[in-house]
Design a protein around this motif. Structure first.
Motif, PDB file in Angstrom:
ATOM      1  N   THR A 161       0.624  -1.132   0.039  1.00  0.00           N
ATOM      2  CA  THR A 161       0.002   0.064   0.124  1.00  0.00           C
ATOM      3  C   THR A 161       0.949   1.214  -0.030  1.00  0.00           C
ATOM      4  O   THR A 161       2.033   1.255   0.379  1.00  0.00           O
ATOM      5  CB  THR A 161      -0.848  -0.072   1.302  1.00  0.00           C
ATOM      6  OG1 THR A 161      -0.148  -0.035   2.414  1.00  0.00           O
ATOM      7  CG2 THR A 161      -1.763  -1.186   1.342  1.00  0.00           C
ATOM      8  N   LYS A 193      -6.565  -3.158  -7.050  1.00  0.00           N
ATOM      9  CA  LYS A 193      -7.457  -2.492  -6.080  1.00  0.00           C
ATOM     10  C   LYS A 193      -8.240  -3.745  -5.492  1.00  0.00           C
ATOM     11  O   LYS A 193      -8.572  -4.602  -6.140  1.00  0.00           O
ATOM     12  CB  LYS A 193      -8.675  -1.561  -6.661  1.00  0.00           C
ATOM     13  CG  LYS A 193      -8.016  -0.189  -6.915  1.00  0.00           C
ATOM     14  CD  LYS A 193      -9.018   0.470  -7.594  1.00  0.00           C
ATOM     15  CE  LYS A 193      -8.614   1.967  -8.228  1.00  0.00           C
ATOM     16  NZ  LYS A 193      -9.678   2.879  -8.612  1.00  0.00           N
ATOM     17  N   GLN A 194      -8.138  -3.772  -4.158  1.00  0.00           N
ATOM     18  CA  GLN A 194      -8.860  -4.638  -3.330  1.00  0.00           C
ATOM     19  C   GLN A 194      -9.829  -4.192  -2.427  1.00  0.00           C
ATOM     20  O   GLN A 194      -9.483  -3.662  -1.334  1.00  0.00           O
ATOM     21  CB  GLN A 194      -7.865  -5.943  -2.825  1.00  0.00           C
ATOM     22  CG  GLN A 194      -8.686  -7.100  -2.209  1.00  0.00           C
ATOM     23  CD  GLN A 194      -7.589  -8.037  -1.762  1.00  0.00           C
ATOM     24  OE1 GLN A 194      -6.581  -8.155  -2.355  1.00  0.00           O
ATOM     25  NE2 GLN A 194      -8.119  -8.704  -0.627  1.00  0.00           N
ATOM     26  N   GLY A 195     -11.184  -3.958  -2.628  1.00  0.00           N
ATOM     27  CA  GLY A 195     -12.030  -3.446  -1.527  1.00  0.00           C
ATOM     28  C   GLY A 195     -11.650  -2.181  -1.462  1.00  0.00           C
ATOM     29  O   GLY A 195     -11.617  -1.225  -2.553  1.00  0.00           O
ATOM     30  N   ARG A 196     -11.471  -1.397  -0.334  1.00  0.00           N
ATOM     31  CA  ARG A 196     -11.060   0.029  -0.304  1.00  0.00           C
ATOM     32  C   ARG A 196      -9.717   0.205  -0.580  1.00  0.00           C
ATOM     33  O   ARG A 196      -9.197   1.398  -0.324  1.00  0.00           O
ATOM     34  CB  ARG A 196     -11.570   0.635   1.059  1.00  0.00           C
ATOM     35  CG  ARG A 196     -13.083   0.631   1.012  1.00  0.00           C
ATOM     36  CD  ARG A 196     -13.678   1.111   2.729  1.00  0.00           C
ATOM     37  NE  ARG A 196     -12.891   0.506   3.589  1.00  0.00           N
ATOM     38  CZ  ARG A 196     -12.964   0.768   4.850  1.00  0.00           C
ATOM     39  NH1 ARG A 196     -13.456   1.883   5.297  1.00  0.00           N
ATOM     40  NH2 ARG A 196     -12.537  -0.094   6.006  1.00  0.00           N
ATOM     41  N   HIS A 197      -8.988  -0.800  -0.560  1.00  0.00           N
ATOM     42  CA  HIS A 197      -7.304  -0.608  -0.385  1.00  0.00           C
ATOM     43  C   HIS A 197      -6.716  -0.770  -1.838  1.00  0.00           C
ATOM     44  O   HIS A 197      -7.413  -1.386  -2.774  1.00  0.00           O
ATOM     45  CB  HIS A 197      -6.731  -1.771   0.397  1.00  0.00           C
ATOM     46  CG  HIS A 197      -7.171  -1.722   1.644  1.00  0.00           C
ATOM     47  ND1 HIS A 197      -7.002  -0.774   2.635  1.00  0.00           N
ATOM     48  CD2 HIS A 197      -8.022  -2.566   2.329  1.00  0.00           C
ATOM     49  CE1 HIS A 197      -7.373  -1.124   3.906  1.00  0.00           C
ATOM     50  NE2 HIS A 197      -8.299  -2.014   3.729  1.00  0.00           N
ATOM     51  N   ARG A 198      -5.854   0.072  -2.117  1.00  0.00           N
ATOM     52  CA  ARG A 198      -4.857   0.119  -3.348  1.00  0.00           C
ATOM     53  C   ARG A 198      -3.664  -0.580  -3.074  1.00  0.00           C
ATOM     54  O   ARG A 198      -2.906  -0.097  -2.126  1.00  0.00           O
ATOM     55  CB  ARG A 198      -4.789   1.483  -4.169  1.00  0.00           C
ATOM     56  CG  ARG A 198      -6.148   1.897  -4.395  1.00  0.00           C
ATOM     57  CD  ARG A 198      -6.153   3.292  -5.224  1.00  0.00           C
ATOM     58  NE  ARG A 198      -5.486   4.123  -4.390  1.00  0.00           N
ATOM     59  CZ  ARG A 198      -4.844   5.419  -4.933  1.00  0.00           C
ATOM     60  NH1 ARG A 198      -4.803   5.743  -6.245  1.00  0.00           N
ATOM     61  NH2 ARG A 198      -4.299   6.448  -3.870  1.00  0.00           N
TER      62      ARG A 198
END
Length: 226
Positions: free
Chosen positions: A33, A65-70
């Protein structure tokens, strides 16, 4: 006007200390991240975001991107190969950031280089396969031979599944610590995953170091004799 590849632009992107730290951190093969990369770079998250945009625009990084995370990772093996070669040149010129120590010795012995095995054991794998006719060097390229294909089958590695990927099957990569060649490409990745799956080796947390068990290293040396 000068024509051709712009190595000055590439050099300026990699040459910034914060961006160099970001790229080096991603040589572990893990997607990280922005906050994790900020810690690696030693700058704020806001500054890191600016660096990441420049590296993405130059196609040195890609984003997932995975959910709210980059998450960010190296764009491809070519980028990893360039970084590994630059590390080799820096080491050869004596441009080291820290003194050598136990951790450095472990890093030189076996480490991950983007997605394949590097270090002394990675070089041994390559040299052994060349010496035993399993790989063949062709100019700046390397090719798996029929003997090599049988070698893969004998050791339980699905060569058919590997050849279905779009990635090059075999690529040579200059090892920064030994400044000799180790094996990259889909085949290099398959070998490393195989060593993990059969319990010969594991990744050391928050490090590029690959730790082989005593039994795993013994079997590795037997599998790749010199």
């Amino acid at each position: 006007m000068k024509e051709g590849p712009d190595i000055a632009l590439l050099g300026s992107l990699i040459g910034d200390p914060a961006r160099a730290n970001i790229l080096t951190a991603l040589m572990s093969g893990k997607a990280l991240t922005a906050s994790e990369l900020a810690s690696e770079a030693g700058v704020t998250v806001q500054t890191t975001s600016s660096h990441l945009k420049k590296l993405q625009d130059a196609k040195l990084l890609k984003q997932r991107k995975q959910g709210r995370h980059r998450y960010f990772e190296l764009a491809n093996e070519d980028v990893g190969g360039v970084l590994e070669a630059m590390m080799g040149l820096a080491a050869k010129q004596g441009l080291l950031r820290t003194r050598t120590g136990p951790k450095d010795q472990a890093l030189r012995k076996a480490r991950i280089c983007y997605n394949h095995l590097a270090g002394d054991l990675g070089v041994r794998l390559y040299d052994s396969m060349i010496a035993n006719g399993q790989l063949k060097e062709l100019d700046d390229d390397v090719q798996l031979t029929s003997t090599g294909e049988q070698f893969m089958v004998d050791n339980g590695i699905d060569i058919a599944a590997i050849t279905l990927t779009r990635r090059p099957l075999c690529k040579s990569c200059l090892d920064w610590s030994s400044r000799r060649t180790h094996l990259a490409g889909a085949l290099g990745t398959a070998f490393l995953h195989h060593f993990f799956q059969i319990g010969w080796a594991s990744r050391k947390d928050n490090s590029r170091i690959i730790k082989f068990t005593q039994k795993g290293e013994k079997q590795f040396l037997k599998m790749f004799p010199l």
